[in-house]
Structures are given as structure tokens and as C-alpha cells.
Design a protein around this motif. Structure first.
Motif, PDB file in Angstrom:
ATOM      1  N   UNK A 240       0.642  -1.487  -0.083  1.00  6.99           N
ATOM      2  CA  UNK A 240      -0.020  -0.003  -0.112  1.00  6.99           C
ATOM      3  C   UNK A 240       0.974   1.141  -0.075  1.00  6.99           C
TER       4      UNK A 240
ATOM      5  N   UNK B 141       3.091   0.994  -3.711  1.00  6.75           N
ATOM      6  CA  UNK B 141       2.504   0.849  -4.843  1.00  6.75           C
ATOM      7  C   UNK B 141       1.257   1.497  -4.886  1.00  6.75           C
ATOM      8  N   UNK B 142       0.854   2.092  -3.921  1.00  4.58           N
ATOM      9  CA  UNK B 142      -0.466   2.829  -3.727  1.00  4.58           C
ATOM     10  C   UNK B 142      -1.731   2.062  -4.602  1.00  4.58           C
ATOM     11  N   UNK B 143      -1.648   0.939  -4.241  1.00  2.00           N
ATOM     12  CA  UNK B 143      -2.922   0.071  -4.962  1.00  2.00           C
ATOM     13  C   UNK B 143      -3.535  -0.424  -3.489  1.00  2.00           C
ATOM     14  N   UNK B 144      -5.114  -0.861  -3.818  1.00  2.00           N
ATOM     15  CA  UNK B 144      -5.500  -1.397  -2.914  1.00  2.00           C
ATOM     16  C   UNK B 144      -5.149  -3.131  -2.853  1.00  2.00           C
TER      17      UNK B 144
ATOM     18  N   UNK C 273     -11.485  -4.368  -6.252  1.00  2.00           N
ATOM     19  CA  UNK C 273     -11.274  -2.941  -5.897  1.00  2.00           C
ATOM     20  C   UNK C 273     -12.568  -2.374  -5.405  1.00  2.00           C
TER      21      UNK C 273
ATOM     22  N   UNK D 109     -10.420  -5.287 -17.295  1.00  2.00           N
ATOM     23  CA  UNK D 109      -9.856  -4.698 -16.202  1.00  2.00           C
ATOM     24  C   UNK D 109     -10.552  -5.277 -14.858  1.00  2.00           C
TER      25      UNK D 109
ATOM     26  N   UNK E 170      -8.748  -8.685 -14.308  1.00  2.00           N
ATOM     27  CA  UNK E 170      -7.326  -8.594 -13.752  1.00  2.00           C
ATOM     28  C   UNK E 170      -7.459  -7.813 -12.271  1.00  2.00           C
ATOM     29  N   UNK E 171      -8.445  -6.958 -12.169  1.00  2.00           N
ATOM     30  CA  UNK E 171      -8.605  -6.656 -10.688  1.00  2.00           C
ATOM     31  C   UNK E 171      -8.622  -7.545  -9.708  1.00  2.00           C
TER      32      UNK E 171
ATOM     33  N   UNK F  90      -5.543  -9.655  -9.103  1.00  2.00           N
ATOM     34  CA  UNK F  90      -4.654  -9.015  -8.440  1.00  2.00           C
ATOM     35  C   UNK F  90      -4.857  -9.037  -7.049  1.00  2.00           C
TER      36      UNK F  90
ATOM     37  N   UNK G  80      -3.276  -3.354 -14.125  1.00  2.00           N
ATOM     38  CA  UNK G  80      -4.469  -3.185 -14.312  1.00  2.00           C
ATOM     39  C   UNK G  80      -5.188  -2.459 -13.382  1.00  2.00           C
ATOM     40  N   UNK G  81      -4.888  -2.680 -12.078  1.00  2.00           N
ATOM     41  CA  UNK G  81      -5.506  -2.059 -10.805  1.00  2.00           C
ATOM     42  C   UNK G  81      -5.293  -0.800 -10.934  1.00  2.00           C
ATOM     43  N   UNK G  82      -6.606  -0.114 -10.550  1.00  2.00           N
ATOM     44  CA  UNK G  82      -6.420   1.410 -10.177  1.00  2.00           C
ATOM     45  C   UNK G  82      -5.900   1.679  -8.943  1.00  2.00           C
ATOM     46  N   UNK G  83      -5.050   2.759  -8.937  1.00  2.00           N
ATOM     47  CA  UNK G  83      -4.313   3.057  -7.802  1.00  2.00           C
ATOM     48  C   UNK G  83      -5.275   3.852  -7.027  1.00  2.00           C
ATOM     49  N   UNK G  84      -5.098   4.111  -5.838  1.00  2.00           N
ATOM     50  CA  UNK G  84      -5.643   4.747  -4.765  1.00  2.00           C
ATOM     51  C   UNK G  84      -6.107   6.281  -5.364  1.00  2.00           C
TER      52      UNK G  84
ATOM     53  N   UNK H 285      -8.687   6.098  -7.750  1.00  2.00           N
ATOM     54  CA  UNK H 285      -9.994   5.935  -6.817  1.00  2.00           C
ATOM     55  C   UNK H 285     -10.398   7.347  -6.067  1.00  2.00           C
TER      56      UNK H 285
ATOM     57  N   UNK I 108     -16.726  11.546  -8.711  1.00  2.00           N
ATOM     58  CA  UNK I 108     -17.638  11.133  -8.171  1.00  2.00           C
ATOM     59  C   UNK I 108     -17.310  10.434  -6.754  1.00  2.00           C
TER      60      UNK I 108
ATOM     61  N   UNK J 114     -18.158   6.848   2.863  1.00  2.00           N
ATOM     62  CA  UNK J 114     -17.851   5.521   2.908  1.00  2.00           C
ATOM     63  C   UNK J 114     -17.530   5.291   4.551  1.00  2.00           C
TER      64      UNK J 114
ATOM     65  N   UNK K 109      -5.373   1.673   7.052  1.00  2.00           N
ATOM     66  CA  UNK K 109      -4.464   1.700   5.583  1.00  2.00           C
ATOM     67  C   UNK K 109      -5.694   2.392   4.764  1.00  2.00           C
ATOM     68  N   UNK K 110      -6.803   1.959   4.698  1.00  2.00           N
ATOM     69  CA  UNK K 110      -7.845   2.118   3.568  1.00  2.00           C
ATOM     70  C   UNK K 110      -7.997   3.794   3.902  1.00  2.00           C
TER      71      UNK K 110
END
Lengths: 319, 711
Positions: free
Chosen positions: A156, A159-162, A168, A178, A181-182, A185, B24-28, B31, B37, B43, B401-402
Motif C-alpha cells: 500500500x 505501490x499505492x494500490x488497494x 477494488x 480490467x 485482472x483486478x 490482483x 491493471x489495478x486502479x491506484x488509490x 480512486x 464521483x 464511505x 490503511x484504507x
């Protein structure tokens, strides 16, 4: 063969019957009561508690409760006390969620452990073997949640990805690739974490089995024949070392339903293990007992499969 | 070797395939900031999932979080914790009181009473200004209407256990010959009415009413049973408080159906319906009757004086048209279930609720999330957020973390995490006093805890300030009694028990405990020793256990400690009152009703007054508090009760915890001023520390507004 299957089916049915009684008794003998009849909530007057007990048949003698429960289970009518949802439906959903984790974890464990363990056996006492041994014991002795946290924080912050959840959160309207692949991941870290513990244990077994087989006469013969070492280890030795793993393979089947409580809780994975764990905390008897029953069935099926596998692997064994 | 290659390459390929998905994953970033949006949605992170989204059926906090968004009650509490109208615009509380004409006594100056004579007496007394009893004057002035209910004869059938056969029930016919009754309508509720009237009608007018003489049964009944039936059917006096709600016109449910008084009545009936197994049934047990007067007026008559009952109308109102008998029957048929056993508990409504709250339900994925959308027709105007999401993340660290990443807006922050977030300029922080306290309870039934000096001395020996500073990291405050600290009921004049081991020893000495052999305290040759227990799994309590043990050892008390698993602790020790001393905590409601925890009638096994506190004056006050409808009088009684409990020290009150909440600084309150311009304000907690009181006006801005950044 057929008579073996028949005999074993009868034996397993009897075992299952006793398992069902014992697990039922254990749950009821364990201290604590379902949250619905919690006496320390001032909102719950004795009348309300009485009524809940009646609804859940908790006011009946144990054997009557037992009959009620298994009648409902076999007619598919068991419902969770927490939210009135059908238990079988819930288990079905959770099972599908846990399945990918289980499959990926199992594939990685049951493939990688062999080359690692075999190499350890070949290079017994050398640097590689010692490192592998050290790492295995490290992985076995340090709790899984610790690695999970370290990995999560690393990924986290760098790489700043969930990483948590099955996908996600709020990924919204993106193409199917997508989305797929998500999900892949999100599978990565929990399944690898699940696998590392397995590899650590299994590769140790492989090593010791290989060492044992390595001293046999036929291996010496193979060496003397001048076969390449590769072939000796992977064909002559491995095949004969496999026997105990057949038993173990049969026993991983219940892991399918047990899931992994810790990994699933840390990664917010809505899987079986987490559901069962939460049900135990809330004393949601229908869920606990059903999961228990299903895993008992899986254990028996697993042992049955390993019995059959024995036949295939070792022609000397006659049943 | 193929086997070797497969065993090595298969997992490596698999891992590589898994790894490549990273791209492929969207980064934070994508998001949160990259997603416009995201600002329109709130949340909330939660540890557990909801169970049933039906306000009358669920009792867990996760469900009630969602229910307060989806459903709306008739009233709720405002910033000062006073009631405020929601689905009700206003309400009125008055009383109807009844008493029988008692022919067995002579009224001073009247002789044997008749209904007419009594009415006449009351009317005359009302005209005359009687000064000898000021209470009586007030009570009389409060009466607006006096009438006579003529004698009535009726038969009632009750079910009773057959004394001769187990589990068999027999029917008992009771003939009631009810004599004439006087009905008084009062302007406001008056719990002292009959006590005051006895100055006029004679001291034992009410007590001596021979109710039993008017009952005839066809079976022989025990004396206790007969008295119970008399009390039920022919009470000498009866208070019937009445609550009349005037409802808000034009309010709609999320499906467009108009809300009216029938929905309120239906909600009440659903709670009372035994088939639904509502855990809230005890809240509504004092209700005698609910009548719809017109679609926007509803009248609730209570059986007896019970002021906490008003608060129960904060309960979310259910839509009658979706859950009535007919609707449930249709649903049962559709699902192929038996319509007779199919109840609201089984309905699918509980997983897709419809109410008239500010948010409407969209989706629920078990153990993952619940999504709500803004309800544009909300009567108070729609909220600023367009969605509200309840995300289930069972692990506290991943929640954090979230939260840092911005994918959840709130989470249950732990005391040690607060420090980390304190200096971060991105967040705003709120903290307040919690609604619960932790205490050491003494089993008053056992010696030497029956002596209040001993209890107080033990409290004095423990340095509670230190516990707060070092165990709670300062996240707590002292508390001196059983009321919520930020309400008016709490008596702030009472000083906490001081930390004074010397004083404690002196106090113990006056109770007969002297230092003996080995430095232990002794009385009549017996060493002062007992056990202190608490439940395992709570590190705070475990620490307090050790601290108290040590502190008591210092003054010469030999204490053994024990940690027990929660259910064993509760079932074997607390419920059976089998303990010397224990550490436990109470979660409190705002209502000052302490009956279950402190009344002497609640000291039996499985009841909540497990320390066995019995005090006549306290009993009297506890009953008076729950019967009083006037806030100021209630506060006065509470202060007195607080004082008694603080003097008696049945508990050593340790502390009340503090909660902390953290929010992104970009979340502000947005209102529109008269000129139609948007006005932004900082979020300010209310007096009681409720920072989300104005939640419907919250919105998240793309940047921290500069004017809010200072201070």
C-alpha cells in the motif's frame, strides 16, 4: 474394489453419525449462548429470551434439538439465527468466494514444495539446505498475520494500490478485462501468503521422505546404472517418496471449507473461514453445525479419495 | 525432466500471471482524487456486517447504523438531548386517572361515599383554595375533567397452569363486579395525584379498597394468584398517561407511498406480535392502546406511569403496505413457504428495506458492503451526499490503511492510533465522553462488603487517576455515579472518592480491621482476603485487575485475581452472584431509568443488580424517576439518587472512556443561505459530543477550504 467402496461407505456413514452427535454435543456443552438470548442486555426481558429459546428449540431436550437440526439440514431448511438466511445458500456463496484462494494456494504449494524439498535433500547439509531449513522454520514459527501486515503495508505505501477485498472497492464501470485482472490482483497476496506456510511445511516433508528413500537399494542400483541424477531423483526416488503425500492430499480437501480465518479477516475476504469464525463468536449454532457437518463429510471423502489414490500409486496395496 | 520443469515452471508462470495484474489495478489516487464521483459519497468503515435491516427486529449496532439512515422515527433527540419532532410535528402528554368508589370507608364529613358525593367533594375542593396541603392544591388545579364511570359486570377467561398435571393448562372463568369508578382528566401527568387526594378522601381510602371482594372465580385459586388478578383487574388507582402525536403531512416512503398514522400503529403492532420475536417488545409493554384518530393524529394510552416510554417513539417506522398480513401472505406464496408460519422475520424486506429516512437502500453484499442512495423526496430536504456506503473491513489495521488512502471516510480509530493522526494536517479530530463506564463491583451479600466503609476504603486505596493516565493513555475521565456524564441527570457536585491509602486504613480500622501478623488486615482473627475477577480478552480490565490487586496488597488486603472466559464469567459467576468483587462495565442509554441495575427487586439470580444493592430510599427514587414526566423534577430526583449511590459505594466507579473520531478535513457542513449561496462551515460536535449530528449537511470538498484551515 466394489466391495471396498461399499464397505467404506458404510463405515464412513457410521463415523459421520457419531461425528454429528459429538459435534452437536460439543457446541451445546461449550459455554456461552447465542446473542439472541444474551441475558446481559437489559433490553432482553426473560419473556423475550423465553420466546427466542422456543423459536430456536433451545427449550427442548438435546436429542430433540438434534433431530430438529438434522431434519432441517437434510430438507435444506436450516436458517442462520443471525439474519434468517438459508445456511446452505450462505455456505454456497462463501464457498465460491473461498475457492479461488484455495485453488491458487494449493497449486503453488503442491508444485513448488517438491523441487525445493528435493533440492534440499540432494544438497543435504550444504548452504542451500541450511538456508531452506532456516527459512522454513522461520515461516512456520512466525504467525501468518505478521507477514500479511508487512506485505499489506509494503504494497500500500509503495505501490499505492488497494489489496484488500475480492476486488477494488467501487471499481465501477470498467471493461471486463480490467475487472478480471483486478480480481486476479486481489487474489495474489492472500493466496501467496496462504501458500508460503504450506510450502514451508510440505517441503520439509518432501525433504525427509526423499532422504529416506535415497538410502534404498534401488536408488543405489539406479546410480550404479549410471542414470543422470535428475532422473534418479525425479523418477525413481520421487515416485516412491510420494506415498505419504497421498494421505496428506486427501486431507487438504476439508481446507476447502475451513478456509483461512486469519487471512480472510485481514484481507476482508468474504470467505468460508470468516463466516464460520463469526458464527462461532455469535454462537450461531445452525451455521457452526452445518459447516462442521460439511467439513466432516469432506474429511471422509478426502480419506476415501486418498484410499483410492493409494491403489493407483502403489500397485502392491490391495484393498 | 518434464516433471521437474512442470513443478517449477507451473507455479512461477502462475505467480507471474498474478503479478502482471498489478498493471491493471486502479491506484488509490485514481480512486479518490482522480475520481470526481468519490466526493459525493460517504464511505463508513465497519468491523462487522449488519444482520437484519428492520428496526423492530435487529439489536446490533451495525444494523442500527443503516436503519437510522433508511428509517425515520416520530421523534429523536436534538443537540441538547431534548426530544425533537421528526415524523411527528408535535406531541402532547396528559393523563387520565381512575379510582374506584370505596364504600368500605367513611370519608371525613361525608360518610359512606357514593360516586356523586365524591365528584361533588372534588369539585368543591377545586373551587376552594386549600392551603394546608400545597401539593393537593396543585393536584386539584391540574384536574380538567371529573366524571363517573358506572358499575360494570363482565366475565374474563384466563389460562392457568393446572396444579395437578404438569404442562396442562386450565381455563379459569373470572366474574368481575366492577363498582363505579371516578375518571379524572389531568392537564399534565401527576404521579403524586392519589397521595395528595388522600388528604381529602381519608388516609386509607385507596389502600383499603377491597378489590378481592368483587372477583368471583370458578376454580379455587391460591392467595397470591388472587391478589395478582385483583391488582390486574381491579386496581384501586390507575394512572393512564396519554401521548398524542401530530404527524407531519406529505411525508413519503422511498417507494412513493404516503406515510400516515396507520404505519405508526402497524409498527407498534408488529413489535407486539409474538410471531415477530421483536427484541424491543419490552419497551412497548406499558402501552395499553394505540388509536388512530385521523391519518395525521395518533393517540397512545399507557397502562401506567413510565416516562422512558416517550423515547421509544424514536423507533423507525415501517411501511404498513409492504409488510401487512396480505403482503406477507403474497410473499410466502411466491416463495412457496407456508403462509401461516411465515412472519416478518422471514420477509425479504429485511434485506432490502424501505423507510422514509434520508437515504434509500440500493445494494447489500454480505460481509462486503451496503450501499444507500440519497432520497430526493426526504421531507427535510435531501442530504448533500448522494451515496452512503457501509464497508465491512474486519481488521483494524487494514481499516487504517484504507482510511489513509482515502477509500473510507470513517473508521473505529483506536486510542494508540489517535496519536499517529493527531499531527496530520489532512485530518480533523473529534473526541468526547462515551456513554458507558467501568467499575469494580462488590458483592454486598457477602461479608465484609456489606459495610459501606469497607467498600469506600477499598475505592480509596486504588489510584484511579493513574489508571486513566497510564492504562487508558488519558482516554478516559473519572465518574462518580451511574448517569451519563454529559446529561443533566448527572450530579456534578459529587466529588470522586480521593486516592488516600492512609485514609482507607483509618476507615477500615473504624470498621474493625487491624494490621495483624505479616502485615495483613485482620478482624476477629480472620484475614481480610477475597477474589477479584473479570473477563478475559479485555486488556484494559486485565491491567486494572493487576493494579487493584497491588494497591490492595499495599494496605494489607490479600487479593487473588482470576480471568474467566466471557460466557463462563457471565453465566457461572455474574448471573449466579457467585463472586466477591468483579470488574465490569455498563453501556448506558440516555434515559435515566436505573430500575434493572439498581432496584432491590432485581437482585435475584440472572438479574442485573448482581451486586445486591438494596436501599429503600434509592428504590423509592428509582421508581419516582421512571414515573416522572417533568424533566426538572426528574433531574432533581436523579441528583439525589446519584448522591445515595455515591455515598453507599456499591461500585467503585472507575472511569468513563473517551471516544475519538477522525475525519478528512475536506469534509465540511454545507448549507445554502437566503441569497442562494453555498455556505461552508466546520463540523462542530454538539454539547454531548455527537459530531455527526448534522450528517445530512455534510459534503466532501476537493480541497481544504482556506478559511477553515486555521484554528
Amino acid at each position: 474394489m466394489l466391495s471396498f467402496i461399499g464397505r467404506s461407505a458404510v463405515q464412513k456413514a457410521i463415523t459421520l453419525f457419531f461425528v454429528s452427535i459429538v459435534s452437536f454435543l460439543i457446541i451445546h456443552l461449550a459455554p456461552g449462548e447465542p446473542g439472541q438470548v444474551d441475558p446481559l442486555n437489559p433490553k432482553f426481558t426473560p419473556e423475550v429470551v423465553e420466546r427466542f429459546k422456543k423459536e430456536f428449540h433451545l427449550d427442548q431436550p438435546l436429542y430433540v434439538q438434534y433431530l430438529y437440526f438434522y431434519r432441517d439440514l437434510f430438507s435444506g431448511e436450516t436458517v442462520s439465527w443471525k439474519d434468517n438466511q438459508s445456511v446452505l445458500k450462505k455456505i454456497g456463496e462463501r464457498f465460491l468466494n473461498s475457492l479461488p484462494l484455495f485453488i491458487v494456494g494449493t497449486i503453488i504449494t503442491w508444485t513448488l514444495s517438491f523441487p525445493i524439498g528435493i533440492r534440499s535433500a540432494i544438497l543435504r547439509g550444504r548452504m542451500y539446505d541450511r538456508t531452506a531449513t532456516f527459512l522454513s522454520y522461520l515461516l512456520i514459527s512466525i504467525p501468518g498475520f505478521f507477514f500479511a501486515y508487512v506485505l499489506i503495508i509494503l504494497v500500500v505505501t509503495h505501490f499505492h494500490v488497494p489489496v484488500i477485498g475480492m476486488k477494488t472497492f467501487g471499481i465501477g464501470d470498467v471493461s471486463l478485462t480490467f475487472q478480471f485482472m483486478d480480481r486476479i490482483w486481489h487474489l495474489l497476496i492472500p493466496s501467496i501468503l496462504g501458500a508460503t506456510g504450506g510450502i514451508a511445511v510440505l517441503s520439509r516433508y518432501v525433504r525427509s521422505q526423499m532422504l529416506e528413500v535415497g538410502g534404498q537399494d534401488y536408488i543405489r542400483t539406479a546410480r550404479a546404472k549410471g542414470l543422470p541424477p535428475e532422473k534418479i531423483h525425479y523418477k525413481h526416488a520421487l515416485r516412491n517418496a510420494l506415498l505419504p503425500f497421498v494421505t496428506m492430499f486427501g486431507l487438504i480437501l476439508p481446507g476447502l471449507i475451513g478456509g483461512s480465518v486469519i487471512i480472510e479477516s485481514i484481507f476482508s475476504w468474504p470467505g468460508m473461514g470468516r463466516m464460520a469464525y463469526e458464527a462461532i463468536l455469535a454462537r450461531d449454532y445452525p451455521i457452526i453445525l452445518t459447516v462442521n457437518f460439511v467439513s466432516a463429510v469432506l474429511v471422509l471423502v478426502g480419506t476415501f479419495i486418498s484410499d483410492i489414490l493409494y491403489l493407483l500409486v502403489d500397485p502392491r496395496i490391495r484393498l | 525432466m518434464t516433471v521437474k520443469r512442470v513443478l517449477i515452471f507451473a507455479p512461477i508462470l502462475l505467480i507471474l500471471f498474478l503479478l502482471q495484474s498489478y498493471f491493471w489495478v486502479p491506484t488509490y489516487e485514481q480512486q479518490t482524487r482522480g475520481n470526481p464521483k468519490r466526493l459525493g459519497g460517504y464511505i463508513a468503515g465497519s468491523i462487522g456486517d449488519a444482520s437484519l435491516l428492520n428496526p423492530i427486529l435487529s439489536a446490533d449496532s451495525a444494523s442500527s447504523n443503516i436503519e437510522t439512515m433508511v428509517f425515520e422515527g416520530l421523534i429523536d433527540r436534538d443537540e441538547q438531548l431534548r426530544f425533537r419532532g421528526r415524523l411527528a410535528i408535535s406531541w402532547q402528554i396528559y393523563e387520565e386517572a381512575f379510582f374506584y368508589v370505596n364504600r368500605s370507608v367513611n370519608i371525613p364529613g361525608l360518610g359512606t361515599p357514593t360516586p356523586e358525593k365524591i365528584v361533588d367533594l372534588l369539585e368543591k375542593a377545586k373551587q376552594k383554595k386549600i392551603t394546608t396541603f400545597p401539593g393537593l392544591t396543585d393536584s386539584l388545579a391540574n384536574i380538567t375533567e371529573i366524571s363517573v364511570i358506572p358499575p360494570r359486570h363482565y366475565t374474563i377467561i384466563k389460562q392457568e397452569k393446572d396444579p395437578n398435571a404438569d404442562k396442562q393448562k386450565i381455563e379459569i372463568k373470572i366474574n368481575v363486579d366492577s363498582p363505579a369508578k371516578i375518571k379524572l382528566v389531568l392537564n399534565r401527568v401527576d404521579q403524586d395525584l392519589f397521595q395528595n387526594l388522600s388528604h381529602l378522601l381519608g388516609k386509607n381510602y385507596f389502600d383499603s379498597f377491597p378489590g378481592q371482594g368483587y372477583l368471583k372465580t370458578d376454580h379455587q385459586l391460591g392467595k397470591d394468584k388472587l391478589t395478582a388478578y385483583t391488582r390486574e383487574l381491579l386496581p384501586a388507582t390507575e394512572h393512564n398517561p396519554i401521548l398524542k402525536f401530530f404527524l407531519r403531512p406529505g411525508v413519503r416512503f422511498h417507494d412513493g407511498h404516503i406515510f400516515d398514522a396507520e404505519d405508526v400503529k402497524f409498527t407498534y403492532e408488529s413489535i407486539m406480535n409474538p410471531k415477530n420475536l421483536s427484541p424491543r417488545i419490552s419497551d412497548y409493554e406499558p402501552v395499553k392502546q394505540v388509536t388512530v384518530i385521523d391519518p395525521l393524529t395518533i393517540k397512545i394510552i399507557y397502562k401506567r406511569l413510565y416516562s422512558p416510554a416517550i423515547g421509544t417513539w424514536g423507533m423507525g417506522i415501517l411501511p404498513e403496505h409492504l409488510l401487512n398480513q396480505k403482503a406477507l401472505k403474497t410473499e410466502a406464496m411466491r416463495l412457496g413457504k407456508d403462509p401461516d408460519s411465515f412472519s416478518m422475520r422471514h420477509s425479504n424486506f429485511n434485506r432490502q428495506p424501505i423507510g422514509c429516512g434520508p437515504f434509500r437502500f440500493r445494494e447489500w453484499k454480505s460481509d462486503q458492503y451496503i450501499v444507500l442512495d440519497r432520497f430526493d423526496d426526504y421531507w427535510e430536504g435531501p442530504p448533500n451526499y448522494s451515496t452512503y456506503v457501509y464497508r465491512v473491513i474486519p481488521d483494524l489495521l487494514t481499516q487504517e490503511m484504507e482510511f489513509y488512502a482515502g477509500t473510507i471516510d470513517s473508521y473505529s480509530v483506536q486510542p494508540h492510533q489517535v496519536k499517529r493522526l493527531e499531527e496530520d494536517p489532512r485530518f480533523q479530530r473529534f473526541s468526547g465522553t462515551a456513554f458507558g463506564y467501568t467499575y469494580i463491583g462488590y458483592n454486598i451479600r457477602r461479608k465484609p462488603f456489606d459495610d459501606h466503609r469497607v467498600r469506600k476504603a477499598l475505592g480509596m486505596a486504588v489510584d484511579i487517576e493513574k489508571i486513566i493516565n497510564y492504562v487508558l493513555h488519558g482516554q478516559g475521565e473519572r465518574i462518580t455515579g451511574p448517569f451519563i456524564k454529559q446529561t443533566d441527570y448527572y450530579n456534578h457536585n459529587i466529588k470522586p472518592v480521593p486516592y488516600d491509602p492512609e485514609g482507607a486504613l483509618k476507615l477500615l480500622q473504624s470498621a474493625g480491621w487491624k494490621r495483624g501478623k505479616g502485615g495483613w488486615l485482620e478482624k476477629d482473627g480472620k484475614k481480610f482476603e477475597f477474589t477479584l475477577i473479570t473477563n478475559s480478552g479485555n486488556d484494559l480490565r486485565k491491567a486494572i485487575l493487576a493494579i487493584a490487586q497491588d494497591a490492595w496488597k499495599q494496605i494489607g488486603v490479600d487479593v487473588r485475581t482470576d480471568l474467566l472466559e466471557w460466557s463462563v464469567f457471565v453465566q457461572e459467576r455474574v448471573n449466579k452472584a457467585d463472586f466477591d468483587t468483579l470488574i465490569l462495565g455498563w453501556q448506558m442509554g440516555i434515559e435515566p431509568d436505573l430500575y434493572q441495575i439498581w432496584h432491590s427487586s432485581q437482585t435475584n439470580p440472572y438479574q442485573l443488580n448482581f451486586v445486591g444493592f438494596k436501599n429503600k430510599e434509592a428504590d423509592d427514587l428509582i421508581v419516582k424517576i421512571r414515573q416522572e414526566y417533568d424533566l426538572n423534577t426528574q433531574v432533581e430526583y436523579c441528583h439525589r439518587l446519584h448522591k445515595i449511590i455515591a455515598t453507599e459505594q456499591p461500585y467503585t466507579f472507575l472511569y468513563v472512556g473517551k471516544w475519538t473520531a477522525v475525519l478528512d478535513k475536506r469534509i465540511v457542513i454545507k448549507t445554502v443561505d437566503t441569497a442562494g449561496k453555498d455556505v461552508y462551515e466546520r463540523i462542530k460536535p454538539t454539547k454531548t459530543g455527537n459530531y455527526s449530528f448534522h450528517f445530512n449537511k455534510w459534503i466532501k470538498l476537493p480541497e481544504v477550504p482556506t478559511m477553515l484551515d486555521e484554528g
